[in-house]
Design a protein around this motif. Structure first.
Motif, PDB file in Angstrom:
ATOM      1  N   GLN A 101     -12.884   8.263  30.339  1.00  0.00           N
ATOM      2  CA  GLN A 101     -14.555   8.758  31.332  1.00  0.00           C
ATOM      3  C   GLN A 101     -14.922   9.018  31.782  1.00  0.00           C
ATOM      4  OE1 GLN A 101     -17.481   7.371  28.820  1.00  0.00           O
ATOM      5  NE2 GLN A 101     -15.548   6.732  27.550  1.00  0.00           N
ATOM      6  N   GLY A 102     -13.618   9.622  32.734  1.00  0.00           N
ATOM      7  CA  GLY A 102     -13.739  10.381  34.183  1.00  0.00           C
ATOM      8  C   GLY A 102     -12.871   9.589  34.806  1.00  0.00           C
ATOM      9  N   SER A 103     -13.189   9.803  36.267  1.00  0.00           N
ATOM     10  CA  SER A 103     -11.911   9.391  37.693  1.00  0.00           C
ATOM     11  C   SER A 103     -11.614   8.489  37.752  1.00  0.00           C
ATOM     12  CB  SER A 103     -12.704  10.136  39.039  1.00  0.00           C
ATOM     13  OG  SER A 103     -13.072  11.531  39.184  1.00  0.00           O
ATOM     14  N   LEU A 104     -12.655   7.531  37.097  1.00  0.00           N
ATOM     15  CA  LEU A 104     -12.202   6.068  37.604  1.00  0.00           C
ATOM     16  C   LEU A 104     -11.283   5.917  36.422  1.00  0.00           C
ATOM     17  CD1 LEU A 104     -12.610   3.660  39.196  1.00  0.00           C
ATOM     18  CD2 LEU A 104     -14.630   2.905  38.198  1.00  0.00           C
ATOM     19  N   ASP A 105     -11.491   6.086  35.506  1.00  0.00           N
ATOM     20  CA  ASP A 105     -11.079   6.188  33.863  1.00  0.00           C
ATOM     21  C   ASP A 105      -9.835   6.212  34.561  1.00  0.00           C
ATOM     22  OD1 ASP A 105     -10.278   4.880  31.863  1.00  0.00           O
ATOM     23  OD2 ASP A 105     -11.261   6.346  30.639  1.00  0.00           O
ATOM     24  N   LYS A 167     -36.749   2.517  40.582  1.00  0.00           N
ATOM     25  CA  LYS A 167     -36.716   3.207  39.548  1.00  0.00           C
ATOM     26  C   LYS A 167     -35.575   2.745  39.028  1.00  0.00           C
ATOM     27  CE  LYS A 167     -39.828   5.817  42.272  1.00  0.00           C
ATOM     28  NZ  LYS A 167     -41.123   6.298  41.445  1.00  0.00           N
ATOM     29  N   ARG A 168     -35.458   4.068  37.894  1.00  0.00           N
ATOM     30  CA  ARG A 168     -34.729   3.623  36.462  1.00  0.00           C
ATOM     31  C   ARG A 168     -33.668   5.446  36.841  1.00  0.00           C
ATOM     32  NH1 ARG A 168     -39.073   4.046  31.898  1.00  0.00           N
ATOM     33  NH2 ARG A 168     -40.058   5.525  33.485  1.00  0.00           N
ATOM     34  N   LEU A 169     -33.014   4.215  36.776  1.00  0.00           N
ATOM     35  CA  LEU A 169     -31.547   5.217  37.460  1.00  0.00           C
ATOM     36  C   LEU A 169     -30.694   5.281  36.049  1.00  0.00           C
ATOM     37  CD1 LEU A 169     -31.418   4.464  41.094  1.00  0.00           C
ATOM     38  CD2 LEU A 169     -32.996   6.681  40.184  1.00  0.00           C
ATOM     39  N   ALA A 170     -30.157   6.304  35.803  1.00  0.00           N
ATOM     40  CA  ALA A 170     -28.641   6.341  35.056  1.00  0.00           C
ATOM     41  C   ALA A 170     -27.980   7.455  36.273  1.00  0.00           C
ATOM     42  CB  ALA A 170     -29.291   7.834  33.955  1.00  0.00           C
ATOM     43  N   ILE A 171     -26.776   6.306  36.155  1.00  0.00           N
ATOM     44  CA  ILE A 171     -26.085   6.264  36.778  1.00  0.00           C
ATOM     45  C   ILE A 171     -24.578   6.800  36.457  1.00  0.00           C
ATOM     46  CG2 ILE A 171     -26.878   4.981  39.139  1.00  0.00           C
ATOM     47  CD1 ILE A 171     -25.239   3.275  38.248  1.00  0.00           C
ATOM     48  N   GLY A 172     -24.027   7.175  35.195  1.00  0.00           N
ATOM     49  CA  GLY A 172     -23.384   7.443  34.947  1.00  0.00           C
ATOM     50  C   GLY A 172     -22.423   6.373  34.059  1.00  0.00           C
ATOM     51  N   ALA A 173     -21.649   6.721  32.662  1.00  0.00           N
ATOM     52  CA  ALA A 173     -20.959   5.537  32.307  1.00  0.00           C
ATOM     53  C   ALA A 173     -20.421   4.884  32.844  1.00  0.00           C
ATOM     54  CB  ALA A 173     -20.449   7.077  31.224  1.00  0.00           C
ATOM     55  N   GLU A 174     -19.414   4.192  32.188  1.00  0.00           N
ATOM     56  CA  GLU A 174     -18.167   3.248  33.451  1.00  0.00           C
ATOM     57  C   GLU A 174     -17.503   3.769  33.218  1.00  0.00           C
ATOM     58  OE1 GLU A 174     -18.005  -0.261  34.316  1.00  0.00           O
ATOM     59  OE2 GLU A 174     -20.291  -0.722  33.885  1.00  0.00           O
ATOM     60  N   GLY A 175     -16.353   3.497  33.804  1.00  0.00           N
ATOM     61  CA  GLY A 175     -15.100   3.961  34.385  1.00  0.00           C
ATOM     62  C   GLY A 175     -15.228   5.912  34.692  1.00  0.00           C
ATOM     63  N   SER A 176     -16.490   6.353  34.873  1.00  0.00           N
ATOM     64  CA  SER A 176     -16.684   7.506  35.646  1.00  0.00           C
ATOM     65  C   SER A 176     -16.754   7.606  36.943  1.00  0.00           C
ATOM     66  CB  SER A 176     -18.304   8.353  34.668  1.00  0.00           C
ATOM     67  OG  SER A 176     -19.226   7.379  35.939  1.00  0.00           O
ATOM     68  N   GLY A 177     -16.898   8.951  37.551  1.00  0.00           N
ATOM     69  CA  GLY A 177     -16.062   8.842  38.580  1.00  0.00           C
ATOM     70  C   GLY A 177     -17.694   8.579  39.300  1.00  0.00           C
ATOM     71  N   THR A 178     -18.920   9.179  38.778  1.00  0.00           N
ATOM     72  CA  THR A 178     -20.432   9.715  39.000  1.00  0.00           C
ATOM     73  C   THR A 178     -20.796   8.350  39.728  1.00  0.00           C
ATOM     74  OG1 THR A 178     -20.266  11.013  37.068  1.00  0.00           O
ATOM     75  CG2 THR A 178     -22.546  10.106  37.988  1.00  0.00           C
ATOM     76  N   ARG A 179     -20.005   7.094  38.402  1.00  0.00           N
ATOM     77  CA  ARG A 179     -21.149   6.186  38.562  1.00  0.00           C
ATOM     78  C   ARG A 179     -20.282   5.059  39.783  1.00  0.00           C
ATOM     79  NH1 ARG A 179     -22.842   2.365  34.848  1.00  0.00           N
ATOM     80  NH2 ARG A 179     -23.090  -0.173  36.106  1.00  0.00           N
ATOM     81  N   ALA A 180     -19.113   5.576  40.042  1.00  0.00           N
ATOM     82  CA  ALA A 180     -18.760   4.853  41.746  1.00  0.00           C
ATOM     83  C   ALA A 180     -19.169   5.468  42.528  1.00  0.00           C
ATOM     84  CB  ALA A 180     -17.172   5.050  41.545  1.00  0.00           C
ATOM     85  N   LEU A 181     -19.807   6.530  42.441  1.00  0.00           N
ATOM     86  CA  LEU A 181     -20.008   7.300  43.866  1.00  0.00           C
ATOM     87  C   LEU A 181     -21.841   7.354  43.951  1.00  0.00           C
ATOM     88  CD1 LEU A 181     -19.968   9.250  46.405  1.00  0.00           C
ATOM     89  CD2 LEU A 181     -20.377  11.459  44.699  1.00  0.00           C
ATOM     90  N   ALA A 182     -22.385   7.350  42.777  1.00  0.00           N
ATOM     91  CA  ALA A 182     -23.778   6.303  43.299  1.00  0.00           C
ATOM     92  C   ALA A 182     -23.658   5.218  43.701  1.00  0.00           C
ATOM     93  CB  ALA A 182     -24.337   6.750  41.248  1.00  0.00           C
ATOM     94  N   LEU A 183     -22.606   4.364  43.068  1.00  0.00           N
ATOM     95  CA  LEU A 183     -23.147   2.651  43.589  1.00  0.00           C
ATOM     96  C   LEU A 183     -23.266   3.209  44.838  1.00  0.00           C
ATOM     97  CD1 LEU A 183     -21.442   0.611  40.188  1.00  0.00           C
ATOM     98  CD2 LEU A 183     -23.861   0.984  41.150  1.00  0.00           C
TER      99      LEU A 183
END
Length: 480
Positions: A101-105, A167-183
């Protein structure tokens, strides 16, 4: 007068003492294996001990298969891993690319001792508490690239993340680095899960499609979860804007793992002048993280692959800026640090990888043998001579003791006892086993034995003082 064969002239000393001459039964050999074994044995034992320690400490042969945790198919992490695979294949190492899923995964799989992951791409900012020992078994082989955060949105111009409240924000899937950084970044702007903003686990093409049809208002994309063509398409889509982080410098100062990046006007498309003006964004770096059990030879090989893949200049970096030993959440491994300072060893520079690996291990075995065995072999001849000569020299001490006693003028009984001791010495000497190389010293010793016997035979014998009887009274005691 002609003497019969085998006749030996009688020694005057033996004639004087009435004793028959000793018969020589000494055995002469080309080499004394017993002395050689006792001389060379300790050196051989020390060499075996050194070899044992070397074998115990030597690194085993590097495995021929590695597994790398990459990211979703088509992402920049996945594409880089495929290039690594081709480079390692040239060195007879198979790299299995694992879709994640990405970096966190990737980080979760590296921490799991039951997983087969050896190395993975991990985006900076995945471990907020860098001082903890949570990841003590993980090491960084260096940062390999920037992972720029691209925020695309619809509507009026937005320059600050705080403007995305509600707003409605798409911040990336669970386990992705995108989501961790966005949060992390949204939290710093007062936007958290459960608030008035709707944070959706969409990523890649699905998030881009949702933004295009107006289902969402903004999307966070990075290289660990989105394909480069997807971001390029959004840049050219009418009505969708690329966010200019006017606070980029402040983010880079607040979060050490972030770097401010300026994209010049027209960087994406000269003809359409995209972007129409300079745009600022922020980017963590992607680190190549491995378990601390990774073989040193494979560590060098992976860094070589990273250098081949990531060292070219592009819009985000200068030539040879990556890979680099940038310290963030993970400590740089000792092997990587050595590589960045001095490069590959001479063996790995001149030989194919598999042959260099074999030569490296052979050298580890040979070095202690050379250090211990060669100086030891130089000592063997001297020690061997000393052992043989020591058997000869020990009888000289006994002869000197006899000669000193003879000087004091022994009586007949004492002289006979000394001659018996000389005979015993001669008998022992005549039964010795001697290398032929030392026959001259054997005969010199026998001559000295004969010299002491002859001197003792002609030494003056002390006369025994007559024993005096106690005086007897020759008269009766007188009476008064």
């Amino acid at each position: 007068m002609i003497q019969p064969p085998g006749h030996q002239p009688e020694d005057p000393a033996h004639k004087a003492t009435g004793r028959k001459p000793q018969r020589i039964v000494a055995r002469f050999v080309a080499i004394s294996w017993r002395d050689l074994a006792l001389t060379f044995g300790p050196i051989l034992l020390v060499s075996i001990a050194a070899l044992y320690l070397a074998v115990r400490l030597i690194q085993p042969a590097p495995p021929s298969t590695l597994t790398i945790a990459a990211g979703p198919k088509g992402s920049s992490f996945w594409n880089s891993a495929q290039k690594y695979k081709a480079i390692l294949a040239r060195n007879r190492v198979t790299l299995n690319v694992l879709e994640t899923q990405g970096s966190l995964d990737n980080l979760t799989r590296l921490e799991d001792p039951k997983s087969d992951v050896d190395v993975g791409f991990v985006q900076g900012g995945m471990t907020p508490d860098a001082a903890s020992d949570q990841h003590a078994n993980l090491e960084s082989l260096g940062s390999v690239s920037y992972v720029p955060l691209a925020v695309f949105y619809r509507g009026a111009t937005v320059t600050r993340l705080s403007e995305l409240k509600g707003k409605r924000l798409a911040i990336g899937a669970e386990g992705s680095g995108t989501r961790a950084l966005a949060l992390t970044l949204l939290k710093a702007n007062g936007i958290e899960p459960g608030g008035d903003a709707e944070l959706l686990p969409l990523a890649g093409d699905k998030a881009a499609a949702a933004l295009e049809d107006g289902t969402i208002d903004a999307v966070f994309l990075t290289g660990d979860s989105a394909q480069p063509p997807t971001m390029a398409k959004l840049l050219r889509t009418s009505g969708i804007r690329f966010m200019d982080f006017t606070q980029a410098d402040a983010y880079a100062r607040r979060f050490p793992y972030l770097t401010e990046i300026e994209l010049p006007m027209g960087a994406f498309d000269f003809a359409r002048n995209l972007p129409p003006r300079a745009v600022h964004t922020i980017a963590p770096t992607a680190e190549l993280v491995a378990r601390d059990s990774l073989h040193p030879a494979l560590s060098d090989l992976l860094i070589e692959a990273a250098r081949e893949v990531h060292s070219r200049a592009n819009l985000l970096q200068r030539a040879n800026e990556f890979p680099a030993p940038l310290v963030h959440e993970f400590r740089i491994s000792d092997n990587a640090e050595r590589y960045y300072k001095s490069g590959k060893s001479f063996i790995y520079r001149t030989l194919p990888f598999w042959m260099a690996s074999l030569a490296d291990r052979v050298l580890v075995v040979l070095v202690p043998l050379i250090v211990v065995l060669i100086p030891g072999l130089r000592l063997v001849p001297g020690l061997y001579r000393w052992r043989v000569k020591s058997r000869i020299y020990k009888w000289y001490g006994a002869l000197i003791a006899i000669e000193r006693e003879a000087i004091s003028g022994p009586d007949t009984a004492q002289r006979d006892a000394l001659i018996d001791r000389i005979d015993a010495i001669e008998s022992a000497v005549n039964r010795m086993k001697m290398p032929l190389a030392f026959a001259d010293q054997f005969y010199v010793l026998r001559e000295h034995i004969g010299f002491v016997r002859e001197r003792l035979a002609h030494a003056p014998v002390a006369e025994t003082e007559p024993r005096r009887e106690p005086a007897q009274a020759d008269s009766e005691p007188s009476s008064t």
